[in-house]
Motif scaffolding. Structure first.
Motif, short mmCIF file in Angstrom:
data_model
loop_
_atom_site.label_atom_id
_atom_site.label_comp_id
_atom_site.label_asym_id
_atom_site.label_seq_id
_atom_site.Cartn_x
_atom_site.Cartn_y
_atom_site.Cartn_z
N THR A 1 0.86 -1.18 0.00
CA THR A 1 0.00 0.00 0.00
C THR A 1 0.89 1.23 0.00
O THR A 1 1.78 1.35 0.84
CB THR A 1 -0.93 0.03 1.24
N ILE A 2 0.65 2.12 -0.94
CA ILE A 2 1.34 3.39 -0.98
C ILE A 2 0.33 4.43 -0.49
O ILE A 2 -0.66 4.69 -1.16
CB ILE A 2 1.87 3.71 -2.40
N HIS A 3 0.61 4.96 0.69
CA HIS A 3 -0.37 5.82 1.35
C HIS A 3 -0.40 7.23 0.77
O HIS A 3 0.52 7.66 0.07
CB HIS A 3 -0.10 5.85 2.86
N ARG A 4 -1.43 7.95 1.11
CA ARG A 4 -1.76 9.29 0.64
C ARG A 4 -0.54 10.23 0.62
O ARG A 4 0.22 10.29 1.56
CB ARG A 4 -2.82 9.88 1.54
N GLY A 5 -0.40 10.94 -0.50
CA GLY A 5 0.60 11.99 -0.60
C GLY A 5 2.04 11.54 -0.76
O GLY A 5 2.94 12.37 -0.76
N ALA A 6 2.28 10.26 -0.93
CA ALA A 6 3.65 9.75 -1.03
C ALA A 6 4.24 10.01 -2.42
O ALA A 6 3.51 10.18 -3.39
CB ALA A 6 3.68 8.26 -0.72
N VAL B 1 9.61 -1.10 -4.62
CA VAL B 1 8.80 -0.97 -3.41
C VAL B 1 8.40 -2.36 -2.94
O VAL B 1 7.61 -3.04 -3.59
CB VAL B 1 7.57 -0.08 -3.66
N THR B 2 8.94 -2.77 -1.79
CA THR B 2 8.69 -4.11 -1.26
C THR B 2 7.78 -4.10 -0.03
O THR B 2 7.31 -5.15 0.38
CB THR B 2 10.02 -4.77 -0.86
N LYS B 3 7.57 -2.90 0.55
CA LYS B 3 6.69 -2.81 1.72
C LYS B 3 5.94 -1.49 1.67
O LYS B 3 6.25 -0.61 0.87
CB LYS B 3 7.49 -2.95 3.02
N ASP B 4 4.95 -1.34 2.55
CA ASP B 4 4.08 -0.17 2.55
C ASP B 4 4.88 1.12 2.67
O ASP B 4 5.90 1.19 3.36
CB ASP B 4 3.07 -0.24 3.69
N VAL B 5 4.37 2.17 2.01
CA VAL B 5 4.98 3.50 2.05
C VAL B 5 4.09 4.40 2.90
O VAL B 5 2.90 4.51 2.63
CB VAL B 5 5.13 4.08 0.62
N PRO B 6 4.64 5.05 3.95
CA PRO B 6 3.83 5.89 4.83
C PRO B 6 3.29 7.15 4.13
O PRO B 6 3.82 7.56 3.10
CB PRO B 6 4.80 6.30 5.95
N GLU B 7 2.29 7.76 4.73
CA GLU B 7 1.73 9.01 4.22
C GLU B 7 2.82 10.06 4.08
O GLU B 7 3.66 10.21 4.96
CB GLU B 7 0.65 9.55 5.16
N TYR B 8 2.79 10.79 2.96
CA TYR B 8 3.65 11.93 2.67
C TYR B 8 5.15 11.61 2.69
O TYR B 8 5.97 12.51 2.76
CB TYR B 8 3.33 13.10 3.61
N ALA B 9 5.50 10.34 2.60
CA ALA B 9 6.91 9.95 2.56
C ALA B 9 7.44 10.08 1.14
O ALA B 9 6.71 9.86 0.17
CB ALA B 9 7.08 8.53 3.06
N VAL B 10 8.71 10.40 1.03
CA VAL B 10 9.43 10.36 -0.24
C VAL B 10 10.38 9.17 -0.11
O VAL B 10 11.23 9.15 0.78
CB VAL B 10 10.21 11.66 -0.49
#
Length: 178
Positions: A139-144, A152-161
């Motif tokens: 899951t690639i979260h909002r604003g990333a 991408v092997t694991k989830d990306v947090p909100e607003y992360a680059v």
């Protein structure tokens, strides 16, 4: 009747629309609108103003959802189950996988050891740059933002680059509360 219509749209997409010129070409002659028309009838759900660029491959498209003002860049290769939110930019040559092969059993060839499909979710306002690879269940979260060439092997947090292989958080976007 709906299945027949979907099948005809799928055939038209792969035979003709996929090969029409990109929307930035002066001689595109409505190719963007043709691909949009067909994909709205192929995908499980398609929002307003979607953009499917030249060369995109999405299998049957039956378990793909794409939100308003979102698009798939040149020559993307995606599979479902895939859910793309609103205002998502996906660059050229991006690959999104939802299934992989296992290799733990030695008595069965690896090609026959498939894992079950795991959905990929891309939330709203995400930018995925060129040649990114996204693996099953992510899951690639909002604003990333996912930098070019990242895996991408694991989830990306909100607003992360994120960037690299495997993708790691480089920084967070400057989020100002209104």
């Amino acid at each position: 009747m709906k299945k027949l219509r979907t099948y005809i749209c799928l055939m038209l997409y792969y035979a003709i629309a996929r090969h029409l010129p990109g929307s930035d070409m002066i001689y595109s002659f409505g190719s963007k609108q043709i691909r949009r028309f067909l994909c709205k009838r192929i995908f499980k759900k398609a929002g307003k103003n979607i953009n499917i660029e030249h060369g995109v491959f999405f299998g049957s498209g039956a378990d793909i959802e794409i939100g308003d003002n979102s698009g798939l860049g040149l020559n993307c290769r995606v599979s479902g189950p895939l859910k793309i939110g609103n205002d998502v930019m996906i660059g050229p040559d991006v690959m999104i996988f939802t299934q992989n092969h296992r290799n733990d059993r030695l008595d069965i060839p690896m090609r026959l050891q498939t894992d079950p499909k795991r959905p990929v979710v891309i939330e709203d306002d995400v930018w995925i740059a060129a040649r990114v690879i996204i693996l099953p269940g992510v899951t690639i979260h909002r604003g990333a933002i996912v930098g070019a060439g990242a895996v991408v092997t694991k989830d990306v947090p909100e607003y992360a680059v994120v960037g690299g292989n495997p993708a790691k958080v480089i920084r967070y976007r400057n989020v100002k509360k209104v």
